[in-house]
Design a protein around this motif. Structure first.
Motif, PDB file in Angstrom:
ATOM      1  N   VAL A 128      70.425 105.530  32.792  1.00  0.00           N
ATOM      2  CA  VAL A 128      71.088 106.558  31.984  1.00  0.00           C
ATOM      3  C   VAL A 128      72.020 107.376  32.874  1.00  0.00           C
ATOM      4  O   VAL A 128      73.146 107.715  32.488  1.00  0.00           O
ATOM      5  CB  VAL A 128      70.037 107.450  31.299  1.00  0.00           C
ATOM      6  CG1 VAL A 128      70.714 108.621  30.583  1.00  0.00           C
ATOM      7  CG2 VAL A 128      69.198 106.636  30.323  1.00  0.00           C
ATOM      8  N   VAL A 142      68.601 101.141  31.343  1.00  0.00           N
ATOM      9  CA  VAL A 142      69.247 100.720  30.099  1.00  0.00           C
ATOM     10  C   VAL A 142      69.686  99.270  30.247  1.00  0.00           C
ATOM     11  O   VAL A 142      70.007  98.816  31.347  1.00  0.00           O
ATOM     12  CB  VAL A 142      70.471 101.601  29.759  1.00  0.00           C
ATOM     13  CG1 VAL A 142      70.039 102.986  29.337  1.00  0.00           C
ATOM     14  CG2 VAL A 142      71.433 101.694  30.939  1.00  0.00           C
ATOM     15  N   ILE A 168      73.018 104.690  23.987  1.00  0.00           N
ATOM     16  CA  ILE A 168      72.510 106.008  24.390  1.00  0.00           C
ATOM     17  C   ILE A 168      73.011 107.013  23.360  1.00  0.00           C
ATOM     18  O   ILE A 168      74.224 107.101  23.105  1.00  0.00           O
ATOM     19  CB  ILE A 168      73.026 106.401  25.797  1.00  0.00           C
ATOM     20  CG1 ILE A 168      72.444 105.464  26.851  1.00  0.00           C
ATOM     21  CG2 ILE A 168      72.677 107.852  26.115  1.00  0.00           C
ATOM     22  CD1 ILE A 168      72.966 105.738  28.267  1.00  0.00           C
ATOM     23  N   VAL A 197      67.391 106.360  24.209  1.00  0.00           N
ATOM     24  CA  VAL A 197      67.858 105.022  24.577  1.00  0.00           C
ATOM     25  C   VAL A 197      67.082 104.032  23.723  1.00  0.00           C
ATOM     26  O   VAL A 197      65.841 104.034  23.739  1.00  0.00           O
ATOM     27  CB  VAL A 197      67.610 104.708  26.068  1.00  0.00           C
ATOM     28  CG1 VAL A 197      67.992 103.257  26.367  1.00  0.00           C
ATOM     29  CG2 VAL A 197      68.406 105.649  26.948  1.00  0.00           C
TER      30      VAL A 197
END
Lengths: 369, 95
Positions: free
Chosen positions: B31, B79, B85, B64
């Protein structure tokens, strides 16, 4: 003489103007929904600055170049990196002190000799200086890293903060701060070093600690422009005055109907004239007997009158916050905004107060522009 | 060399009231990497989402793939390619 007011509220910024008939009215409302914390006019270039607490998305600052110009966002003061091993907690509640701008409580233009300089006082206690009208900010390290600063505690909020910044009009390097709860501070070298004020008294502390200068709760500190050594303080525990430029304060007693409150305004040319708006006590923050009054001294605090004809005489529960009382450059016009969204204006030194609106959101600040 | 997966970043409409924050697709394995790439393109958005120490603001939530991230201080949650996101506001923190 000012014919215009900006009124910061929990839900936006009201533009209040005096009409040709002498009546004051809400003329416009900007930033609807946005909680306004502080507003100030810069007399050096007529720009206006406003600070916001957007809750979810944090503190933001805006500036406009003139009254008719659009607002633009400027930079929010930002704290330096917090040392990883540092376990710093607010002494009363043991809340971890975030090194983050939680609230921009006050913003003030710098001295006339320092164009472009702005100062911002924040929660959790950082003082910031900008040299470029708020485009960039730097924290005052001498105060933030002062050994006594971690001992400050929250007052009104869970964390401590700087709400009053007063620069000596005779000298750009001399400045006084009010910190809740961290006392009064003075610098004579532009912020390179700081000295705490003495003479305030805190009865919320154990008796042995009442005089501790580092944990006093001055709610608001204001200075007389024409007699800059005179400062007035509405403190959590009473009213205090300094006649030596904020080195020492003396308590003013026997103030009816109460010496508790948040706001204070001082006459711009007469250091003996000051106004307060009392509430019953810290435990009961409403007007005495439900009657809203302004207390005014004209003799340096030896005596007080209860004035404000036209204010509600019963069942009033208005509280006036720190920045909710303002006086204009003549000393004749005052404005006052309350937590219940009422706004009053006086044109006779608070002898009479005229209601402008009773329907604004809770008012945080008023300022003549 | 393996290219970083492409991840879509989207923001709550409530933030768009305050600052332009169009959706976009950026590369990154965490992220922090993806949002870092986004903020490089949109520097004005960073301070609305992250605090002065670079953590997620107390009343902002980052999802997420439908779950809230765990590491709000460093945003190290992984991710994968094709994931999204979402930056939302928490229900706490209003006035």
């Amino acid at each position: 003489m000012s014919d215009r007011l900006l009124v910061g509220t929990r839900k936006g910024l009201a533009d209040v103007r005096r009409g040709a008939d002498g009546d004051w009215a809400v003329h416009g409302f900007e930033f609807a929904g946005g909680p306004v914390v502080a507003v100030v006019r810069d007399p050096r270039d007529s720009a206006t600055y406003a600070t916001f607490d957007h809750g979810h998305f944090g503190v933001k600052l805006h500036r406009r170049e003139s009254d008719d110009a659009p607002w633009t966002e400027i930079t929010t003061p930002s704290y330096p990196p917090k040392p990883e091993a540092l376990d710093e907690r607010e002494p009363m509640g043991q809340t971890v002190i975030p090194w983050n701008t939680e609230y921009a409580w006050v913003i003030e233009p710098g001295h006339a000799d320092e164009p472009g300089v702005m100062w911002c006082g924040t929660i959790p206690g950082g003082l910031f200086r900008s040299d470029d009208r708020g485009e960039t900010w730097s924290i005052n390290e001498a105060l933030w890293y002062h050994e006594k600063r971690p001992g400050w505690f929250g007052g009104g909020f869970n964390l401590p903060g700087i709400h009053s910044i007063s620069i000596d009009p005779r000298n750009a390097a001399t400045m006084v701060l009010g910190v809740s709860c961290g006392g009064g501070w003075r610098t004579d070298d532009g912020g390179a070093s700081w000295r705490v004020a003495t003479g305030m008294r805190a009865n919320y502390l154990p008796p042995s600690e009442e005089d501790d200068p580092y944990t006093q709760d001055p709610h608001r500190v204001v200075r007389c422009d024409a007699a800059p050594d005179v400062l007035w303080v509405q403190h959590h525990c009473g009213i205090f005055r300094s006649t030596d430029g904020g080195f020492t304060y003396s308590e003013i007693t026997d103030v009816a109907p109460s010496n508790f409150g948040f706001a204070v305004a001082v006459h711009p040319t007469d250091p003996d004239t000051a106004w307060f708006v009392p509430a019953i006590s810290d435990m009961v923050r409403v007007p005495v007997d439900g009657k809203l009054v302004v207390t005014r001294t004209r003799d340096g605090g030896r005596s007080f009158e209860q004035v404000g004809a036209g204010l509600p005489a019963d069942h009033a529960y208005d509280l006036i916050y720190r920045h909710g009382l303002a006086v204009d450059a003549t000393g004749e016009r005052l404005a006052m905004g309350s937590t219940t969204g009422s706004l009053w204006v006086s044109e006779d030194g608070a002898d009479t107060m005229t209601l402008v609106s009773a329907n604004l959101p809770p008012i945080s600040c008023v300022t003549f522009v | 060399m393996v290219e970083a997966p492409l991840v879509t970043v989207q923001f709550t409409r409530n933030l768009q009231r305050h600052v332009a924050c169009p959706a976009g697709t950026y590369g990154g394995a965490t992220v922090a990497e993806v949002l870092g790439a986004y903020f490089a393109d949109h520097p004005g958005v960073r301070h609305y989402v992250l605090d002065d120490q670079g953590g997620v603001r107390q009343h902002v939530t980052v999802f997420v793939g439908g779950s809230t991230i765990v590491d709000r201080a460093r945003l190290s949650d992984a991710v994968g390619a094709g994931e999204e996101i979402y930056v939302m506001q928490a229900l706490s923190g209003g006035t």
